[in-house]
Scaffold this active site. Structure first.
Site, PDB file in Angstrom:
ATOM      1  N   MET A 129       0.832  -1.202   0.000  1.00 44.57           N
ATOM      2  CA  MET A 129       0.000   0.000   0.000  1.00 44.57           C
ATOM      3  C   MET A 129       0.868   1.255   0.000  1.00 44.57           C
ATOM      4  O   MET A 129       1.872   1.316   0.698  1.00 44.57           O
ATOM      5  CB  MET A 129      -0.859  -0.036   1.263  1.00 44.57           C
ATOM      6  CG  MET A 129      -1.719   1.154   1.505  1.00 44.57           C
ATOM      7  SD  MET A 129      -2.565   0.982   3.115  1.00 44.57           S
ATOM      8  CE  MET A 129      -1.501   1.963   4.143  1.00 44.57           C
TER       9      MET A 129
ATOM     10  N   GLN B 290       0.507  -5.726   1.812  1.00 45.43           N
ATOM     11  CA  GLN B 290      -0.754  -6.245   1.274  1.00 45.43           C
ATOM     12  C   GLN B 290      -0.547  -7.008  -0.039  1.00 45.43           C
ATOM     13  O   GLN B 290      -1.345  -7.881  -0.392  1.00 45.43           O
ATOM     14  CB  GLN B 290      -1.802  -5.136   1.110  1.00 45.43           C
ATOM     15  CG  GLN B 290      -1.554  -4.159  -0.031  1.00 45.43           C
ATOM     16  CD  GLN B 290      -2.636  -3.074  -0.151  1.00 45.43           C
ATOM     17  OE1 GLN B 290      -3.454  -2.892   0.743  1.00 45.43           O
ATOM     18  NE2 GLN B 290      -2.633  -2.357  -1.268  1.00 45.43           N
TER      19      GLN B 290
ATOM     20  N   ASP C  92       7.603  -4.480  14.145  1.00 44.82           N
ATOM     21  CA  ASP C  92       6.664  -3.843  13.225  1.00 44.82           C
ATOM     22  C   ASP C  92       5.652  -3.001  13.991  1.00 44.82           C
ATOM     23  O   ASP C  92       4.893  -3.517  14.809  1.00 44.82           O
ATOM     24  CB  ASP C  92       5.941  -4.950  12.431  1.00 44.82           C
ATOM     25  CG  ASP C  92       5.305  -4.433  11.161  1.00 44.82           C
ATOM     26  OD1 ASP C  92       4.799  -3.301  11.180  1.00 44.82           O
ATOM     27  OD2 ASP C  92       5.326  -5.162  10.158  1.00 44.82           O
TER      28      ASP C  92
ATOM     29  N   HIS D 235       8.393  -2.526   9.847  1.00 45.34           N
ATOM     30  CA  HIS D 235       7.728  -3.047   8.658  1.00 45.34           C
ATOM     31  C   HIS D 235       8.590  -2.908   7.394  1.00 45.34           C
ATOM     32  O   HIS D 235       8.997  -1.807   7.034  1.00 45.34           O
ATOM     33  CB  HIS D 235       6.410  -2.295   8.477  1.00 45.34           C
ATOM     34  CG  HIS D 235       5.473  -2.972   7.534  1.00 45.34           C
ATOM     35  ND1 HIS D 235       5.133  -4.305   7.657  1.00 45.34           N
ATOM     36  CD2 HIS D 235       4.789  -2.515   6.464  1.00 45.34           C
ATOM     37  CE1 HIS D 235       4.282  -4.614   6.685  1.00 45.34           C
ATOM     38  NE2 HIS D 235       4.058  -3.560   5.957  1.00 45.34           N
TER      39      HIS D 235
END
Ligand SMILES: *[C@@H]1O[C@H](CO)[C@@H](O)[C@H](O)[C@H]1NC(C)=O
Ligand SMILES: *[C@@H]1O[C@H](CO)[C@@H](O)[C@H](O)[C@H]1NC(C)=O
Ligand SMILES: *[C@@H]1O[C@H](CO)[C@@H](O)[C@H](O)[C@H]1NC(C)=O
Ligand SMILES: *[C@@H]1O[C@H](CO)[C@@H](O)[C@H](O)[C@H]1NC(C)=O
Ligand SMILES: *[C@@H]1O[C@H](CO)[C@@H](O)[C@H](O)[C@H]1NC(C)=O
Length: 303
Positions: free
Chosen positions: A36, A111, A228, A284
């Site tokens: 994303m 994603q 994360d 992340h």
């Protein structure tokens, strides 16, 4: 005697590298799917990764999926084009690429990891060998990026607000992230009204095709980022999630009904030692290339 042994070893190594580099031909192609807010081709993200892959696996063919006809459209679609349509588009792109006809390895970021898994499950022409999920949200998310930095009360407030809206039809159609919003306080609503994740996770009914296709994978590698703060809960990167009915305690994949009832084939995959759980420190998608080379490229992307 010693000399001959050494010579034999020498020959072995020469032959080995000869076969690896020449007889086998080019390395297995790679398909990547971005996360994303990202696109196929930014220099600072997947563009750089493509170059590093080319350095680690000389001559490898890498297709970084672009959903839409420009980089900007590709980025917008990551928010606003329903995953079902994105997966159909990716399926068609792959089908039309002769370089991918004999199979490929796939790397999904964030994603993009659950979208590539859905591609494996739904797109028969995609022959994925090893599927690498880099920080994917396979059980969805219940939280917002960096929400942990806010006070817990604020975080919960925003969550509850999204809970009211996420499963409304138009929100499911309009916002990609709503399609993998997973409210552990209301599992039934999630199961009934998530238009993407609950389908690919076989929550409503078991689609045998999904199981059969998952079981065609050589390996399914799940990478979790220990530090994360973007994905909540982080356990989702290993198919874990909050236990139903609350939002604190987390259950692992092995403890979930998805696994105990083997609704997706993951139990069988795990028992055949083809489901791999890797973790790396860092936030992340922040990993060291040396780590990736040693733990992912060498074991899974070289054949
Ligand atoms: C891959 O690396 C080779 C050098 O090993 C270089 O000639 C080639 O242009 C690179 N390809 C891409 C797509 O970066
Ligand atoms: C199961 O998934 C396949 C692949 O997406 C699809 O063609 C089929 O219609 C699905 N079956 C059911 C019963 O939903
Ligand atoms: C939120 O709650 C968790 C668990 O109770 C705690 O570890 C964390 O420090 C809290 N965060 C803030 C910003 O208060
Ligand atoms: C979900 O669907 C089932 C079966 O159609 C129904 O019995 C149940 O009431 C629904 N739950 C919610 C929260 O909509
Ligand atoms: C990262 O996560 C690991 C494992 O949960 C923990 O031991 C370590 O202290 C964390 N590092 C930072 C900088 O938060």
């Amino acid at each position: 005697m010693n000399c001959c042994l050494q010579f034999a070893f020498f020959l072995l190594i020469v032959f080995h590298s000869f076969f690896l580099n020449h007889v086998d031909g080019e390395p297995t192609p790679i398909v990547m799917w971005h996360g994303m807010g990202d696109s196929c081709c930014f220099d600072f993200s997947l563009g750089a990764i493509k170059e590093k892959l080319n350095a680690s696996l000389p001559g490898v063919y890498v297709l970084s999926l672009r959903i839409g006809d420009s980089i900007i459209k590709d980025m917008e679609n990551g928010y606003f084009l329903h995953p079902d349509e994105q997966i159909d588009m990716a399926c068609e792109t792959i089908q039309q690429d002769p370089k991918l006809a004999n199979g490929f390895n796939a790397i999904g970021f964030s994603q993009g990891a659950q979208f590539l898994r859905a591609l494996v499950q739904r797109c028969p022409s995609s022959k994925v060998k090893n599927l690498i999920s880099v920080g994917g949200q396979h059980q969805g998310v219940y939280g917002l990026p960096n929400c942990g930095a806010l006070s817990n009360n604020t975080c919960d407030y925003i969550r509850r607000l999204l809970n009211h809206a996420a499963y409304i039809g138009w929100v499911q159609k309009a916002l990609v992230q709503a399609t993998y919003w997973h409210d552990p306080l209301n599992e039934a609503e999630y199961k009934n009204y998530s238009t993407f994740l609950s389908d690919i996770n076989n929550e409503r009914e078991v689609n045998q095709t999904y199981i059969d296709n998952i079981l065609t994978l050589k390996n399914f590698v799940l990478i979790k980022f220990d530090n994360d703060t973007v994905v909540q809960p982080v356990a989702t990167e290993w198919f874990g999630f909050y236990k139903p009915g609350q939002s604190q305690a987390v259950e692992t994949l092995e403890e979930s009904s998805l696994y105990t009832e083997d609704r997706l084939g993951l139990k069988r995959l795990n028992e055949q030692n083809q489901l791999k759980f890797l973790s790396t420190p860092g936030n992340h998608l922040k990993f060291e290339w040396d780590w990736f080379e040693k733990n992912v490229i060498s074991p899974y992307l070289r054949d």
